[in-house]
Every structure is written in structure tokens, then in C-alpha cells.
Motif scaffolding. Structure first.
Motif, short mmCIF file in Angstrom:
data_model
loop_
_atom_site.label_atom_id
_atom_site.label_comp_id
_atom_site.label_asym_id
_atom_site.label_seq_id
_atom_site.Cartn_x
_atom_site.Cartn_y
_atom_site.Cartn_z
N ASN A 28 0.85 -1.18 0.00
CA ASN A 28 0.00 0.00 0.00
C ASN A 28 0.89 1.24 0.00
OD1 ASN A 28 0.53 0.85 2.76
ND2 ASN A 28 -1.02 -0.59 3.49
N CYS A 29 0.29 2.40 -0.09
CA CYS A 29 1.07 3.65 -0.21
C CYS A 29 1.92 3.91 1.03
CB CYS A 29 0.15 4.83 -0.50
SG CYS A 29 -0.70 4.70 -2.08
N ALA A 30 1.37 3.68 2.21
CA ALA A 30 2.13 3.88 3.45
C ALA A 30 3.32 2.94 3.50
CB ALA A 30 1.22 3.68 4.67
N GLN A 31 3.09 1.68 3.18
CA GLN A 31 4.17 0.69 3.18
C GLN A 31 5.24 1.06 2.15
OE1 GLN A 31 1.50 -2.57 2.39
NE2 GLN A 31 1.94 -3.51 4.38
N SER A 32 4.81 1.52 1.00
CA SER A 32 5.75 1.87 -0.07
C SER A 32 6.71 2.96 0.38
CB SER A 32 5.00 2.31 -1.32
OG SER A 32 4.21 1.25 -1.82
N VAL A 33 6.18 3.99 1.04
CA VAL A 33 7.01 5.11 1.48
C VAL A 33 7.93 4.68 2.62
CG1 VAL A 33 6.99 7.40 2.55
CG2 VAL A 33 5.45 6.89 0.65
N ILE A 34 7.37 4.11 3.69
CA ILE A 34 8.19 3.81 4.85
C ILE A 34 9.19 2.69 4.56
CG2 ILE A 34 6.53 2.23 5.96
CD1 ILE A 34 8.86 4.76 7.76
N CYS A 35 8.83 1.72 3.76
CA CYS A 35 9.77 0.65 3.43
C CYS A 35 10.91 1.16 2.55
CB CYS A 35 9.07 -0.52 2.75
SG CYS A 35 8.04 -1.48 3.89
N ALA A 36 10.64 2.14 1.71
CA ALA A 36 11.70 2.71 0.86
C ALA A 36 12.74 3.43 1.70
CB ALA A 36 11.10 3.66 -0.18
N ALA A 52 2.82 -0.61 9.02
CA ALA A 52 2.15 0.32 8.10
C ALA A 52 0.95 -0.30 7.38
CB ALA A 52 3.14 0.85 7.07
N GLU A 53 0.75 -1.59 7.54
CA GLU A 53 -0.29 -2.27 6.76
C GLU A 53 -1.68 -1.68 6.93
OE1 GLU A 53 0.19 -6.38 5.52
OE2 GLU A 53 -1.53 -6.77 6.83
N GLY A 54 -2.04 -1.28 8.12
CA GLY A 54 -3.38 -0.75 8.38
C GLY A 54 -3.59 0.68 7.92
N PHE A 55 -2.51 1.34 7.44
CA PHE A 55 -2.62 2.74 7.05
C PHE A 55 -2.94 2.93 5.57
CE2 PHE A 55 -0.21 2.81 10.95
CZ PHE A 55 -0.76 3.87 11.62
N GLY A 56 -3.06 1.85 4.83
CA GLY A 56 -3.33 1.96 3.40
C GLY A 56 -4.76 2.35 3.10
N ALA A 57 -4.95 2.86 1.89
CA ALA A 57 -6.27 3.26 1.38
C ALA A 57 -6.96 4.23 2.34
CB ALA A 57 -7.15 2.04 1.10
N GLY A 58 -6.17 5.16 2.87
CA GLY A 58 -6.74 6.19 3.73
C GLY A 58 -7.11 5.69 5.09
N MET A 59 -6.23 4.98 5.75
CA MET A 59 -6.41 4.47 7.11
C MET A 59 -7.43 3.33 7.13
SD MET A 59 -4.39 6.45 8.96
CE MET A 59 -4.89 6.58 10.64
N CYS A 66 -4.28 10.16 3.42
CA CYS A 66 -3.50 9.46 2.40
C CYS A 66 -2.40 8.61 3.04
CB CYS A 66 -2.90 10.50 1.45
SG CYS A 66 -1.65 9.88 0.32
N GLY A 67 -2.31 7.36 2.62
CA GLY A 67 -1.29 6.46 3.14
C GLY A 67 0.13 6.92 2.86
N ALA A 68 0.36 7.55 1.73
CA ALA A 68 1.71 8.04 1.43
C ALA A 68 2.14 9.06 2.48
CB ALA A 68 1.75 8.64 0.03
N ILE A 69 1.20 9.85 2.94
CA ILE A 69 1.49 10.83 3.99
C ILE A 69 1.81 10.11 5.30
CG2 ILE A 69 0.54 12.67 5.42
CD1 ILE A 69 -1.16 13.47 2.98
N THR A 70 0.99 9.14 5.67
CA THR A 70 1.22 8.46 6.95
C THR A 70 2.55 7.72 6.96
OG1 THR A 70 -0.12 6.53 6.31
CG2 THR A 70 -1.24 8.28 7.51
N GLY A 71 2.94 7.15 5.83
CA GLY A 71 4.26 6.53 5.75
C GLY A 71 5.36 7.53 5.99
N GLY A 72 5.21 8.72 5.44
CA GLY A 72 6.19 9.78 5.66
C GLY A 72 6.22 10.27 7.09
N VAL A 73 5.05 10.39 7.70
CA VAL A 73 4.99 10.84 9.09
C VAL A 73 5.67 9.82 10.01
CG1 VAL A 73 3.43 11.37 11.02
CG2 VAL A 73 3.00 12.35 8.77
N MET A 74 5.52 8.54 9.70
CA MET A 74 6.22 7.52 10.48
C MET A 74 7.73 7.74 10.40
SD MET A 74 4.29 3.97 9.64
CE MET A 74 2.68 4.13 8.92
N ALA A 75 8.21 8.03 9.22
CA ALA A 75 9.65 8.28 9.04
C ALA A 75 10.09 9.53 9.81
CB ALA A 75 9.98 8.43 7.55
N LEU A 76 9.29 10.58 9.77
CA LEU A 76 9.62 11.79 10.52
C LEU A 76 9.70 11.51 12.01
CD1 LEU A 76 7.38 14.41 8.69
CD2 LEU A 76 9.87 14.16 8.52
N GLY A 77 8.80 10.69 12.52
CA GLY A 77 8.83 10.32 13.93
C GLY A 77 10.10 9.57 14.29
#
Length: 146
Positions: A28-36, A52-59, A66-77
Motif C-alpha cells: 500500500n502507499c504507506a508501506q511503499s514510502v516507509i519501506c523505501a 504500516a499495513e493498516g494505514f493503506g487506502a486512507g487508514m 492518504c497512506g503516502a502521507i502516513t508513511g512519511g509521518v512515520m519516518a519523521l517520527g
């Protein structure tokens, strides 16, 4: 514990390519960002994939943030947190996350998955998932190298 931003090496193009490859594999988008970005942040990609699995398709498929955003926020944390034993960094992390989300909204018109995809609006998509992932990586690199 916070990671020294000066010690992070982020190759924007390589991160985008890795995220696109993960997305093409069905992440999903969150996984794609944080895994990268995981290897650059000292994170195990398999662990963050599961987190990150539960954050896809808008939580959880609710078409919200957006999951891409949540993946990025995880990285920022990961970068800004003072750690488990000294939980005093929330305020600074919230500010960083808010600026990140605000920049995403300014670039794309929304942070909401259904609005970005144009679901139920009849207005069409504002941005594709692939575009959101690219934008998330760009904004993350900008935030972490500022």
C-alpha cells in the motif's frame, strides 16, 4: 532516540524508484514510502511493512488520510523522536508532521485519500497514488535534509 539528520543520506531518485517498486509489488502507499526509507533510518523493512499495513487506502480502507502521507509521518517520527525512555519530543514531532502535511496539501489540494483519488466527487482525481508516493518522498527528503 533521534537520528542525527546530518548522518542521513537520502537519494531522492533511488527512494522514489524503491517506493514505486514496492507499490508495483502490491504494497500500500504507506508501506511503499516507509519501506523505501527504512534502511536509511535504521529501520527493519519487514517490521515497518507490518506496522504500516493498516494505514493503506486512507487508514484501513476508509479513504481518510492518504497512506503516502502516513508513511512519511512515520519516518519523521523515527528521526525526531527522543525515544521510549524520554518521551518529550512530541511537540517538535507534531510541528514537523504538520508542516509536512501542510506542504503536501499545498502541492496537491488535499491530504484526504478519497479527495486525491476523486472518489464520489465527480470532479476527478487530484493525484494518483503513484504521484502521492513521489510527492511524499520529495517532501520527506526536503524535511530531513533542511
Amino acid at each position: 532516540m533521534a537520528i542525527n539528520k546530518d548522518e542521513i543520506s537520502l537519494d531522492r531518485g533511488a527512494l522514489k524508484a524503491a517506493a514505486a517498486d514496492f507499490h508495483a509489488q502490491g504494497f500500500n502507499c504507506a508501506q511503499s514510502v516507509i519501506c523505501a526509507v527504512a534502511p536509511e533510518l535504521g529501520l527493519d523493512a519487514h517490521t515497518v511493512f507490518a506496522l504500516a499495513e493498516g494505514f493503506g487506502a486512507g487508514m484501513g480502507g476508509m479513504s481518510e488520510t492518504c497512506g503516502a502521507i502516513t508513511g512519511g509521518v512515520m519516518a519523521l517520527g523515527q528521526v525526531s523522536s527522543s525515544g521510549f525512555d524520554a518521551p518529550g519530543s512530541k511537540g517538535a514531532t507534531y510541528l514537523m508532521a504538520r508542516a509536512y502535511c501542510d506542504a503536501f496539501r499545498a502541492k496537491n489540494g488535499s491530504t484526504i485519500c478519497r479527495e486525491l483519488k476523486g472518489l464520489g466527487s465527480g470532479a476527478g482525481a487530484l493525484r494518483s497514488c503513484a504521484g502521492c508516493i513521489d510527492d511524499s518522498i520529495d517532501l520527506l527528503v526536503d524535511a530531513l535534509t533542511a
